[in-house]
Design a protein around this motif. Structure first.
Motif, PDB file in Angstrom:
ATOM      1  N   UNK A 127       1.296  -1.147  -0.494  1.00  0.00           N
ATOM      2  CA  UNK A 127       0.016  -0.074   0.261  1.00  0.00           C
ATOM      3  C   UNK A 127       0.476   1.612   0.006  1.00  0.00           C
ATOM      4  N   UNK A 180      -1.131  16.869   8.957  1.00  0.00           N
ATOM      5  CA  UNK A 180      -2.018  17.512   9.420  1.00  0.00           C
ATOM      6  C   UNK A 180      -2.187  15.872  10.638  1.00  0.00           C
ATOM      7  N   UNK A 181      -2.651  15.011   9.406  1.00  0.00           N
ATOM      8  CA  UNK A 181      -2.960  13.655  10.055  1.00  0.00           C
ATOM      9  C   UNK A 181      -2.170  13.013   9.747  1.00  0.00           C
ATOM     10  N   UNK A 223      -0.033   9.428   8.591  1.00  0.00           N
ATOM     11  CA  UNK A 223       0.486   8.356   7.472  1.00  0.00           C
ATOM     12  C   UNK A 223      -0.777   7.814   7.220  1.00  0.00           C
ATOM     13  N   UNK A 224      -1.302   7.810   6.440  1.00  0.00           N
ATOM     14  CA  UNK A 224      -2.255   7.874   5.361  1.00  0.00           C
ATOM     15  C   UNK A 224      -2.369   7.525   3.934  1.00  0.00           C
ATOM     16  N   UNK A 245      -7.079   8.211  -0.072  1.00  0.00           N
ATOM     17  CA  UNK A 245      -6.623   9.692   0.640  1.00  0.00           C
ATOM     18  C   UNK A 245      -7.313  10.222  -0.083  1.00  0.00           C
ATOM     19  N   UNK A 267      -9.845  13.238   1.532  1.00  0.00           N
ATOM     20  CA  UNK A 267     -10.616  12.500   2.903  1.00  0.00           C
ATOM     21  C   UNK A 267     -10.375  13.100   4.277  1.00  0.00           C
ATOM     22  N   UNK A 268      -9.467  13.681   4.427  1.00  0.00           N
ATOM     23  CA  UNK A 268      -8.927  14.031   5.817  1.00  0.00           C
ATOM     24  C   UNK A 268      -8.986  16.089   6.166  1.00  0.00           C
ATOM     25  N   UNK A 269      -7.962  16.354   5.746  1.00  0.00           N
ATOM     26  CA  UNK A 269      -7.863  17.843   6.737  1.00  0.00           C
ATOM     27  C   UNK A 269      -8.351  18.769   5.779  1.00  0.00           C
ATOM     28  N   UNK A 297      -6.222  19.762   2.642  1.00  0.00           N
ATOM     29  CA  UNK A 297      -4.858  20.418   2.717  1.00  0.00           C
ATOM     30  C   UNK A 297      -3.997  20.239   1.875  1.00  0.00           C
ATOM     31  N   UNK A 300      -9.347  20.660  12.825  1.00  0.00           N
ATOM     32  CA  UNK A 300      -9.094  19.410  11.655  1.00  0.00           C
ATOM     33  C   UNK A 300      -7.777  20.329  10.828  1.00  0.00           C
ATOM     34  N   UNK A 301      -7.418  20.989  10.807  1.00  0.00           N
ATOM     35  CA  UNK A 301      -5.358  21.825  10.014  1.00  0.00           C
ATOM     36  C   UNK A 301      -5.576  22.653  10.912  1.00  0.00           C
ATOM     37  N   UNK A 345      -4.756   2.787   8.976  1.00  0.00           N
ATOM     38  CA  UNK A 345      -4.527   3.859   9.586  1.00  0.00           C
ATOM     39  C   UNK A 345      -4.120   3.957  10.722  1.00  0.00           C
ATOM     40  N   UNK A 346      -3.046   4.590  11.491  1.00  0.00           N
ATOM     41  CA  UNK A 346      -3.007   4.314  12.817  1.00  0.00           C
ATOM     42  C   UNK A 346      -3.457   5.405  13.365  1.00  0.00           C
ATOM     43  N   UNK A 381      -8.655  11.834  11.425  1.00  0.00           N
ATOM     44  CA  UNK A 381     -10.005  11.966  10.435  1.00  0.00           C
ATOM     45  C   UNK A 381      -9.166  10.780   9.123  1.00  0.00           C
ATOM     46  N   UNK A 382      -9.650  10.028   8.473  1.00  0.00           N
ATOM     47  CA  UNK A 382      -9.321   9.776   7.002  1.00  0.00           C
ATOM     48  C   UNK A 382     -10.632   9.121   7.076  1.00  0.00           C
ATOM     49  N   UNK A 383      -9.876   8.023   5.415  1.00  0.00           N
ATOM     50  CA  UNK A 383     -11.159   6.814   5.294  1.00  0.00           C
ATOM     51  C   UNK A 383     -11.601   6.171   6.331  1.00  0.00           C
ATOM     52  N   UNK A 394     -15.354   9.317   4.393  1.00  0.00           N
ATOM     53  CA  UNK A 394     -14.731  10.304   5.082  1.00  0.00           C
ATOM     54  C   UNK A 394     -15.358  10.473   6.454  1.00  0.00           C
ATOM     55  N   UNK A 395     -14.117   9.962   7.220  1.00  0.00           N
ATOM     56  CA  UNK A 395     -14.798  10.917   8.700  1.00  0.00           C
ATOM     57  C   UNK A 395     -13.691  10.964   9.443  1.00  0.00           C
ATOM     58  N   UNK A 396     -14.194  11.801  10.443  1.00  0.00           N
ATOM     59  CA  UNK A 396     -13.506  11.969  11.419  1.00  0.00           C
ATOM     60  C   UNK A 396     -13.976  10.902  13.379  1.00  0.00           C
TER      61      UNK A 396
END
Lengths: 78, 144
Positions: A1, A8-9, A11-12, A16, A59-61, A63, B33-34, B81-82, B92-94, B99-101
């Motif tokens: 993967x 910000x978030x 490792x993804x 995403x 899917x996250x911040x 940015x 969120x940022x 993801x971790x 936050x992520x998939x 896309x969820x928080x």
């Protein structure tokens, strides 16, 4: 993967993110500012090696981030 | 586990330093969120020490409150993801392609999604749907 580390978030997975294209560096031989801008926007190098790219964490911040990816092995590098 | 709640609050965009010192009235959960943006659920008033701050009402999210047992059973296996270990923490992520928080508190987990994905969350995670009364109220409001 394929994993991208978002500042910000964390490792993804790459799913995403949205690819924003490479950030090409105009060659030094182009000196005119307008020509340099034109070259940076439209002329891509598509190197087989490390290239700098923009990615959007959809899917996250929400940015943009800049990452270096080795296109020959499809892995992100520091 | 309860039916989802609509999460109203404020979305604030400002300098990172201003957000560090922002104050929100009421019993709020603040999602950073940022570095330059927060969503403060439950807030109606915000004081942000930044003259260029953007403060807007945020009404686009719904959330499910889960215990950690429920989270482990229903959600955790969909997250690739971790997860954070500190508490409280936002992630936050998939998850299952959505896309969820996730807000990890000492008592449990708050799963937050954009309301447009609420029905997908119900289908994919087997979570409770909106109560019928809420659905009828919303339908009535839309028709009116």
């Amino acid at each position: 993967m394929l994993i991208i580390t978002c500042p910000n978030c964390g490792p993804r997975p790459v799913e995403e993110f949205r690819f924003g294209g490479e950030i090409p560096q105009p060659p030094d031989s182009i000196t005119d500012p307008f020509e340099r801008d034109l070259d940076q926007v439209w002329m891509f190098t598509n190197v087989a090696g490390v290239q700098t790219e923009r990615w959007f964490h959809d899917a996250g911040c929400h940015r943009w981030l800049t990452a270096a990816r080795d296109t020959s092995i499809d892995r992100f590098v520091d | 586990m309860h039916a989802p709640e609509r999460l109203d609050g404020l979305r604030v965009v400002a300098t990172p330093d201003a957000l560090d010192h922002a104050w929100f009235e009421g019993d709020v959960i603040v999602f950073r969120i940022a570095h330059d943006e927060v969503i403060a659920f439950g807030a109606v008033v915000a004081e942000v020490p930044d003259e260029h701050a953007i403060v807007e009402r945020e009404t686009a999210f719904v959330g499910w409150g889960l215990s950690y047992a429920e989270f482990d059973e229903l959600i955790a296996r969909h997250v690739e993801w971790p997860l954070p270990v500190e508490r409280p923490a936002l992630a936050q992520g998939l998850a299952a392609g959505l896309p969820v928080k996730l807000w990890f508190d000492h008592d449990g987990v708050l799963l937050v999604v954009s309301s447009g994905f609420a029905h997908e969350v119900v289908d994919r995670f087997r979570l409770p749907a909106f109560a019928e009364t809420v659905t009828k109220q919303v339908t009535r409001q839309v028709r009116a």
